[in-house]
Write an enzyme that holds these catalytic residues in place. Sequence first.
Site, PDB file in Angstrom:
ATOM      1  N   GLY A   1      29.375  -3.604  36.794  1.00 12.42           N
ATOM      2  CA  GLY A   1      29.801  -2.356  36.155  1.00 12.42           C
ATOM      3  C   GLY A   1      29.019  -2.047  34.897  1.00 12.42           C
ATOM      4  O   GLY A   1      28.231  -2.859  34.420  1.00 12.42           O
TER       5      GLY A   1
ATOM      6  N   LYS B   1      22.863   4.259  27.034  1.00 13.65           N
ATOM      7  CA  LYS B   1      22.675   2.823  27.266  1.00 13.65           C
ATOM      8  C   LYS B   1      22.657   2.159  25.897  1.00 13.65           C
ATOM      9  O   LYS B   1      21.850   2.530  25.040  1.00 13.65           O
ATOM     10  CB  LYS B   1      21.335   2.629  27.986  1.00 13.65           C
ATOM     11  CG  LYS B   1      21.282   1.389  28.825  1.00 13.65           C
ATOM     12  CD  LYS B   1      20.029   1.379  29.688  1.00 13.65           C
ATOM     13  CE  LYS B   1      19.750  -0.029  30.156  1.00 13.65           C
ATOM     14  NZ  LYS B   1      18.521  -0.095  30.950  1.00 13.65           N
TER      15      LYS B   1
ATOM     16  N   ASP C   1      22.110  -4.166  42.148  1.00 14.92           N
ATOM     17  CA  ASP C   1      22.720  -3.201  41.218  1.00 14.92           C
ATOM     18  C   ASP C   1      21.652  -2.394  40.494  1.00 14.92           C
ATOM     19  O   ASP C   1      21.974  -1.468  39.752  1.00 14.92           O
ATOM     20  CB  ASP C   1      23.617  -3.925  40.204  1.00 14.92           C
ATOM     21  CG  ASP C   1      22.894  -5.047  39.479  1.00 14.92           C
ATOM     22  OD1 ASP C   1      22.310  -5.909  40.148  1.00 14.92           O
ATOM     23  OD2 ASP C   1      22.887  -5.046  38.229  1.00 14.92           O
ATOM     24  N   ASN C   2      20.386  -2.749  40.708  1.00 13.49           N
ATOM     25  CA  ASN C   2      19.299  -2.011  40.069  1.00 13.49           C
ATOM     26  C   ASN C   2      18.484  -1.229  41.094  1.00 13.49           C
ATOM     27  O   ASN C   2      17.304  -0.937  40.874  1.00 13.49           O
ATOM     28  CB  ASN C   2      18.395  -2.973  39.292  1.00 13.49           C
ATOM     29  CG  ASN C   2      19.099  -3.556  38.082  1.00 13.49           C
ATOM     30  OD1 ASN C   2      20.050  -2.964  37.572  1.00 13.49           O
ATOM     31  ND2 ASN C   2      18.650  -4.701  37.632  1.00 13.49           N
TER      32      ASN C   2
HETATM   33  P1  AMP Z   1      21.054  -5.177  33.803  1.00 10.60           P
HETATM   34  O1  AMP Z   1      20.330  -6.355  33.282  1.00 10.60           O
HETATM   35  O2  AMP Z   1      20.872  -3.958  32.972  1.00 10.60           O
HETATM   36  O3  AMP Z   1      20.804  -4.902  35.230  1.00 10.60           O
HETATM   37  O4  AMP Z   1      22.599  -5.526  33.638  1.00 10.60           O
HETATM   38  C1  AMP Z   1      23.312  -6.383  34.488  1.00 10.60           C
HETATM   39  C2  AMP Z   1      24.784  -6.362  34.119  1.00 10.60           C
HETATM   40  O5  AMP Z   1      24.994  -6.959  32.833  1.00 10.60           O
HETATM   41  C3  AMP Z   1      25.396  -4.977  34.029  1.00 10.60           C
HETATM   42  O6  AMP Z   1      26.724  -5.044  34.492  1.00 10.60           O
HETATM   43  C4  AMP Z   1      25.349  -4.680  32.559  1.00 10.60           C
HETATM   44  O7  AMP Z   1      26.307  -3.730  32.183  1.00 10.60           O
HETATM   45  C5  AMP Z   1      25.660  -6.046  31.956  1.00 10.60           C
HETATM   46  N1  AMP Z   1      25.117  -6.170  30.606  1.00 10.60           N
HETATM   47  C6  AMP Z   1      23.829  -6.335  30.256  1.00 10.60           C
HETATM   48  N2  AMP Z   1      23.695  -6.411  28.929  1.00 10.60           N
HETATM   49  C7  AMP Z   1      24.911  -6.276  28.395  1.00 10.60           C
HETATM   50  C8  AMP Z   1      25.438  -6.275  27.059  1.00 10.60           C
HETATM   51  N3  AMP Z   1      24.654  -6.417  25.999  1.00 10.60           N
HETATM   52  N4  AMP Z   1      26.770  -6.121  26.909  1.00 10.60           N
HETATM   53  C9  AMP Z   1      27.573  -5.976  27.979  1.00 10.60           C
HETATM   54  N5  AMP Z   1      27.158  -5.985  29.250  1.00 10.60           N
HETATM   55  C10 AMP Z   1      25.840  -6.131  29.460  1.00 10.60           C
HETATM   56 MG    MG Z   2      21.249  -2.897  35.751  1.00 11.26          MG
END
Ligand code: AMP
Ligand code: MG
Length: 506
Positions: free
Chosen positions: A102, A125, A264-265
């Site tokens: 999420g 973001k 998820d990406n």
């Molecule tokens: P991503 O690396 O952007 O694909 O993120 C993977 C998951 O980790 C997603 O659910 C993001 O919302 C969560 N996430 C990444 N960085 C943070 C953060 N600093 N705080 C909270 N959730 C995070």
């Molecule tokens: Mg992501």
Amino acid sequence: MAESTAVRQSGRQTRAAAPAFDNSYAHLPDRFFTRSGANTVSAPKLIRINWPLAAELGIDAGWLESREGIAMLAGNGFPAAAEPIALAYAGHQFGNFVPQLGDGRALLVGEIIDTSGKRRDLQLKGSGRTLFSRGGDGRAAVGPVMREYVVSEAMAALGIPTTRTLAAVLTGDTVYRETPLPGAVLTRVAASHIRIGTFQYFAVRQDVEAIRLLADHAIGRHFPDLAKRDQPYLALLEQVIAVQADLVARWMLVGFIHGVMNTDNMTISGETIDYGPCAFMDEYDPAKVFSSIDRQGRYAYANQPGIAVWNLARFAESLLPIIHEDQDEAVRLAEEALKTFQAAYDVAFHRGWRRKLGLFAEQEGDLQLIGDLLKAMAGNRADFTLTFRRLAAEIEGPAGDSGVGRLFADPKEFDEWAVRWRRRLAEESKLPAERRQVMLSTNPKYIPRNHRIEAVIKAAVEDADFRPFEELLDVVVRPFDEQPERSDYALPPREDERVLQTFCGT
Ligand code: AMP
Ligand code: MG
């Protein structure tokens, strides 16, 4: 050239209007998201607004840079018509399934119908914690925000489907990673934020009604023609396979390594999303990996098409309950669909290679010719971008010092290949100028090289100097233009400038 923020700061308009949000996702059932409010940051300060994109979205420039507009871009407060939500999704991260991810550091502010009638998401973001944040702080550091801004806008300029960046602001707060860093918020614009992982979220919960609602929403938004088909959900699978095959082929043709191709990406719209540890390669190396967290090389350059198929198989599995009531038949249909990836990928990939080499017609032996060049490039550590950019200078004969050979450890290996290439060119009656024109509008001179991005981040973090960021951005949004005064930006890193790893944008 993009107008600088500073120029726009005078002449505040008083009757500026907030964007006319027209939300659809927020009206899906409650289990698709959580509603979320503002998470106040202490001192929002604009880094940059993407004015051409703001115009494309039909957002009032005066409003966007007003106190209210900047408050929105920082997540400090929202216009009444916005309905901020954090979207639910799951995902396979490096092959391991996580049933609930999420938006943990993102917030969908709302949707806007842009000036061409297209529905676009406006998402923050780094805007703070949500119910999906788990242990995270919901924040983003300024470095990853600048990387995403530069790379996403460069990708758009290269003609590659991608989410865009509307703005970046400093929050005035510190975020703590390995070291304390300035916090920032990026405003991302996307055709939607529906991911393969969004379908997986409902599939793992066996919520067939939600899968169908989500599929209908995705079809209505991205592929409305499919609604009329006999089997719209199978058609949705086929269409997503087609757009992703095309997308990954385009990445490969510019040497782009996404770095975190988790499910998820990967979007349903076919836009590139999530610029974390991504990078363009300098010297050609099919096994190249930049991401510090990708220790097995799962998301290496040459693995990207295979990973896309793997991810699409997870998408297909999530759709099985709505593809056919007989699950054996559903599996059969899904497997048939997945087999179409390779052909779709090959079409885009081979067409792209021919253009890069200045070939107009299709001939037997072309793939061999392309493959042999790549093999020689790998063996000679030739720079990927410059090799193709300079190839146009070699059409009528060896270009000497300004040519490709200088990029090869052993220039002879290029020269031998070039003889075969020129012989192949001679089999088509095209003027060199015509060929050059295609090649120079296909092979970019400027990509956002990693060492440049690192330098931009360093200047911002250590000296609060954003001029290098502005300059890099202005160069890479005109990737095919010669820009002779900016030629330094076309060069690969010196040995001491090389960036060996990139870090996830968290
Ligand atoms: P991503 O690396 O952007 O694909 O993120 C993977 C998951 O980790 C997603 O659910 C993001 O919302 C969560 N996430 C990444 N960085 C943070 C953060 N600093 N705080 C909270 N959730 C995070
Ligand atoms: Mg992501």
